[in-house]
Design a protein around this motif. Structure first.
Motif, PDB file in Angstrom:
ATOM      1  N   CYS A  18     -11.674  25.421  -9.430  1.00  0.00           N
ATOM      2  CA  CYS A  18     -12.653  25.415  -8.352  1.00  0.00           C
ATOM      3  C   CYS A  18     -13.797  26.354  -8.760  1.00  0.00           C
ATOM      4  CB  CYS A  18     -12.044  25.860  -7.033  1.00  0.00           C
ATOM      5  SG  CYS A  18     -11.350  27.517  -7.022  1.00  0.00           S
ATOM      6  N   GLN A  66      -7.514  31.248  -6.645  1.00  0.00           N
ATOM      7  CA  GLN A  66      -6.977  29.898  -6.791  1.00  0.00           C
ATOM      8  C   GLN A  66      -5.471  29.973  -7.011  1.00  0.00           C
ATOM      9  OE1 GLN A  66      -9.022  27.540  -9.756  1.00  0.00           O
ATOM     10  NE2 GLN A  66      -7.786  25.743  -9.362  1.00  0.00           N
ATOM     11  N   TRP A  82     -15.463  21.233  -8.013  1.00  0.00           N
ATOM     12  CA  TRP A  82     -14.196  21.167  -8.741  1.00  0.00           C
ATOM     13  C   TRP A  82     -14.494  20.660 -10.145  1.00  0.00           C
ATOM     14  CZ3 TRP A  82      -9.562  23.060  -7.375  1.00  0.00           C
ATOM     15  CH2 TRP A  82      -9.375  23.411  -6.038  1.00  0.00           C
TER      16      TRP A  82
END
Lengths: 113, 110
Positions: free
Chosen positions: A89, A6, A35
């Motif tokens: 995420c 990420q 998410w």
């Protein structure tokens, strides 16, 4: 290589901006993408849930999955100061018995009024 | 209860001491997970309980870590002989599909 990568941020944007948060993943077998939003000193809370490729919209939030490039995104329109949080995420690993979530490291977002 | 409850919310302990962290899941949730969140490391899976099945301990970082779940409800994570690298936020989640996380226990080993 980590299973989920990420963009680390942090991100600082003015109120009203469009925010783009992104992750990549390594295992093409993954099908469930999430998410989470985490406010300071709180646990993560589920924001969006997507199965396979495509877009999903919920108010100002849009989650996008591109399985061909193993890329997932979260877009926030008309960002508000209350959106200031860490965004994580996560991918659900259904390959074992646990259905555990594999998380990215999180992106800290600050929306300036 | 209405959510997942974790206690204590903060714990400062001396290196070498044992600590116990408690998780009260949502009533009726059969699955329970423990994760560790370290600065810049994201959430790291530790252990998973599902009903009366044997737990999945594959994420426990060393044999100083153990966990139990009594009566399919409350869970306790125990860290023996704590080290400074154990400092982190320990999060518990229960699930009947999607996860619900508690607010975590912030552990500081000094």
């Amino acid at each position: 290589q980590k299973e989920v990568e990420q963009d680390p941020g942090p991100l600082s944007v003015p109120e009203g901006a469009i925010v783009s948060l992104n992750c990549t993943y390594s295992n093409s077998a993954f099908q469930y993408f999430m998410w989470y939003r985490q406010y300071s000193r709180k646990g993560p809370e589920l924001l969006m849930y997507t199965y396979s490729s495509g877009n999903k919209e919920d108010g100002r939030f849009t989650a996008q999955v591109d399985k061909s490039s193993k890329y997932i995104s979260l877009f926030i329109r008309d960002s508000q100061p209350s959106d200031s949080a860490t965004y994580l995420c996560a991918i659900q690993d259904l390959g074992g018995a646990t259905n555990k979530l594999i998380f990215g490291t999180g992106t800290l977002l600050a929306v300036q009024p | 209860g209405a959510g997942v409850s974790q206690s204590p919310s903060n714990k400062v302990t001396e290196k070498g001491k044992d600590v116990e962290l408690r998780c009260d899941p949502i009533s009726g949730h059969t699955a329970l997970y423990w994760y560790r969140q370290s600065l810049g490391q994201g959430l790291e899976f530790l252990i998973y309980f599902q009903g009366n099945s044997a737990p999945d301990k594959s994420g426990l970082p060393s044999d100083r870590f153990s966990a139990e779940r009594t009566g399919g409800s409350v869970s306790t994570l125990t860290i023996q002989r704590t080290q400074q690298e154990d400092s982190a936020v320990y999060l518990c989640a229960s699930s009947l599909g999607s996860y619900t996380f508690g607010s975590g226990t912030r552990l500081t080993v000094v």
